[in-house]
Design a protein around this motif. Structure first.
Motif, PDB file in Angstrom:
ATOM      1  N   ASN A  87      37.184  52.680  36.813  1.00 39.63           N
ATOM      2  CA  ASN A  87      37.433  51.446  37.625  1.00 39.63           C
ATOM      3  C   ASN A  87      37.798  50.434  36.974  1.00 39.63           C
ATOM      4  N   PHE A  88      37.391  50.372  35.715  1.00 43.11           N
ATOM      5  CA  PHE A  88      38.013  49.118  34.873  1.00 43.11           C
ATOM      6  C   PHE A  88      39.348  49.388  34.404  1.00 43.11           C
ATOM      7  N   GLY A  89      39.759  50.705  34.141  1.00 44.79           N
ATOM      8  CA  GLY A  89      40.989  51.110  33.940  1.00 44.79           C
ATOM      9  C   GLY A  89      42.153  51.076  34.874  1.00 44.79           C
ATOM     10  N   ALA A  90      41.583  51.052  36.184  1.00 48.96           N
ATOM     11  CA  ALA A  90      42.281  51.047  37.334  1.00 48.96           C
ATOM     12  C   ALA A  90      42.257  49.556  38.127  1.00 48.96           C
ATOM     13  N   GLY A  91      41.644  48.731  37.164  1.00 48.14           N
ATOM     14  CA  GLY A  91      41.688  47.159  37.759  1.00 48.14           C
ATOM     15  C   GLY A  91      40.883  47.130  39.036  1.00 48.14           C
ATOM     16  N   LYS A  92      39.806  48.054  39.372  1.00 48.77           N
ATOM     17  CA  LYS A  92      39.113  47.888  40.597  1.00 48.77           C
ATOM     18  C   LYS A  92      37.690  47.371  40.603  1.00 48.77           C
ATOM     19  N   SER A  93      37.898  45.917  40.271  1.00 52.38           N
ATOM     20  CA  SER A  93      36.421  45.213  40.135  1.00 52.38           C
ATOM     21  C   SER A  93      35.285  45.357  41.067  1.00 52.38           C
ATOM     22  N   ASP A  94      35.887  45.210  42.269  1.00 54.28           N
ATOM     23  CA  ASP A  94      35.000  45.393  43.615  1.00 54.28           C
ATOM     24  C   ASP A  94      33.983  46.592  43.473  1.00 54.28           C
ATOM     25  N   ARG A  95      34.767  47.783  43.219  1.00 51.33           N
ATOM     26  CA  ARG A  95      34.193  49.313  42.984  1.00 51.33           C
ATOM     27  C   ARG A  95      33.194  49.071  41.947  1.00 51.33           C
ATOM     28  N   ILE A  96      33.588  48.192  40.784  1.00 51.11           N
ATOM     29  CA  ILE A  96      32.544  48.199  39.596  1.00 51.11           C
ATOM     30  C   ILE A  96      31.261  47.437  40.290  1.00 51.11           C
ATOM     31  N   ARG A  97      31.532  46.319  40.709  1.00 52.79           N
ATOM     32  CA  ARG A  97      30.361  45.641  41.277  1.00 52.79           C
ATOM     33  C   ARG A  97      29.463  46.569  42.154  1.00 52.79           C
ATOM     34  N   GLN A  98      30.104  47.241  43.190  1.00 50.02           N
ATOM     35  CA  GLN A  98      29.320  48.205  44.044  1.00 50.02           C
ATOM     36  C   GLN A  98      28.603  49.371  43.269  1.00 50.02           C
TER      37      GLN A  98
ATOM     38  N   LEU B 215      22.889  39.770  27.979  1.00 47.45           N
ATOM     39  CA  LEU B 215      23.813  40.643  28.579  1.00 47.45           C
ATOM     40  C   LEU B 215      24.224  40.392  30.169  1.00 47.45           C
ATOM     41  N   ILE B 216      22.968  39.791  30.861  1.00 42.22           N
ATOM     42  CA  ILE B 216      23.239  39.727  32.242  1.00 42.22           C
ATOM     43  C   ILE B 216      24.299  38.541  32.361  1.00 42.22           C
ATOM     44  N   PRO B 217      24.017  37.316  31.762  1.00 41.57           N
ATOM     45  CA  PRO B 217      25.189  36.395  32.015  1.00 41.57           C
ATOM     46  C   PRO B 217      26.528  36.902  31.552  1.00 41.57           C
ATOM     47  N   VAL B 218      26.532  37.735  30.654  1.00 43.20           N
ATOM     48  CA  VAL B 218      28.146  37.934  30.083  1.00 43.20           C
ATOM     49  C   VAL B 218      28.526  38.968  31.255  1.00 43.20           C
ATOM     50  N   TYR B 219      27.575  39.642  31.889  1.00 43.61           N
ATOM     51  CA  TYR B 219      28.292  40.726  32.763  1.00 43.61           C
ATOM     52  C   TYR B 219      28.902  39.691  33.759  1.00 43.61           C
ATOM     53  N   TYR B 220      27.891  38.879  34.452  1.00 43.50           N
ATOM     54  CA  TYR B 220      28.484  38.199  35.883  1.00 43.50           C
ATOM     55  C   TYR B 220      29.654  37.187  35.415  1.00 43.50           C
ATOM     56  N   LYS B 221      29.739  36.735  34.137  1.00 49.98           N
ATOM     57  CA  LYS B 221      30.845  35.898  33.503  1.00 49.98           C
ATOM     58  C   LYS B 221      32.131  36.931  33.578  1.00 49.98           C
ATOM     59  N   MET B 222      31.979  38.109  33.122  1.00 53.23           N
ATOM     60  CA  MET B 222      33.057  38.999  33.143  1.00 53.23           C
ATOM     61  C   MET B 222      33.654  39.329  34.532  1.00 53.23           C
ATOM     62  N   MET B 223      32.798  39.482  35.385  1.00 49.97           N
ATOM     63  CA  MET B 223      33.127  39.927  36.647  1.00 49.97           C
ATOM     64  C   MET B 223      33.606  38.831  37.352  1.00 49.97           C
ATOM     65  N   ARG B 224      33.283  37.387  37.131  1.00 49.36           N
ATOM     66  CA  ARG B 224      34.104  36.094  37.828  1.00 49.36           C
ATOM     67  C   ARG B 224      35.394  36.260  37.338  1.00 49.36           C
TER      68      ARG B 224
END
Length: 199
Positions: free
Chosen positions: A59-70, A188-197
């Motif tokens: 999903n990262f390769g496809a640019g689908k960040s919403d699906r990554i979150r889900q 890691l947790i702050p890094v993940y949410y920063k990346m997702m923003r």
């Protein structure tokens, strides 16, 4: 996945030696049997890491960040449910589990294995967070944060087993893994949410 095998392979050796130095051979026997039971959780979390790794990478390769979150949210729920089941099961069956690895364990050995498992097992939910977030971050082509988290784990384990042993004895060996997991998650947790923003 990532750099975790390095930490996992080095630190039990350090803990084994520290347990023997602090409390003798009974402590080593108790720690060894308990840590083998503890590996069941590691194996389950590793299986979830494999699943989320492939999912996030696609999903990262496809640019689908919403699906990554889900997907990450669903994986966290499943992983933590399994960790809760394992925690309860290991705590309830801790003596039969020790008997699987040791014949005729003494009361002293049970004391040390009980101490380890009752301290570590409740922190499986932190291990689940670590497994899912570390793998998700790495699957989004960020190798620096997982490597830094691995170094934090290594430092925390050594600091616990060496730095705290004089004050709290064998307990320092028991808290080494939970402290390492908490330390890694704090990065890691702050890094993940920063990346997702930013996604």
């Amino acid at each position: 996945m990532g750099y975790d095998p390095f930490t996992v392979s080095l630190c039990p050796v350090q803990s084994d030696r520290r347990a023997e130095k602090l409390s003798g051979t009974a402590a080593v026997a108790g720690y060894t049997a308990a840590s083998k039971a503890d590996q069941v959780s590691v194996l389950v979390n590793n299986a979830m890491m494999t699943a989320i790794s492939n999912y996030v990478a696609q999903n990262f390769g496809a640019g689908k960040s919403d699906r990554i979150r889900q997907g990450v949210r669903a994986c966290l729920i499943q992983t933590e449910t399994l960790n809760l089941i394992m925690c309860v099961g290991i705590l309830l069956l801790r003596h039969p589990i020790v008997q699987m690895f040791l014949s005729n364990p003494t009361k002293e050995i049970y004391h040390y294995s009980d101490m380890y498992l009752t301290i570590v097992a409740p922190f499986y939910f932190i291990l689940g967070l670590l497994a899912v977030y570390r793998t998700s971050i790495q699957s989004m082509q960020n190798g620096q944060a997982p490597f830094a988290a691995c170094m934090i784990e290594l430092v925390m384990r050594i600091a616990a087993t060496v730095g705290l042993s004089g004050m709290i004895g064998y307990t320092s060996v028991c808290i080494a893994s939970p402290l390492a997991w908490i330390g890694a998650c704090s990065l890691l947790i702050p890094v993940y949410y920063k990346m997702m923003r930013r996604a």
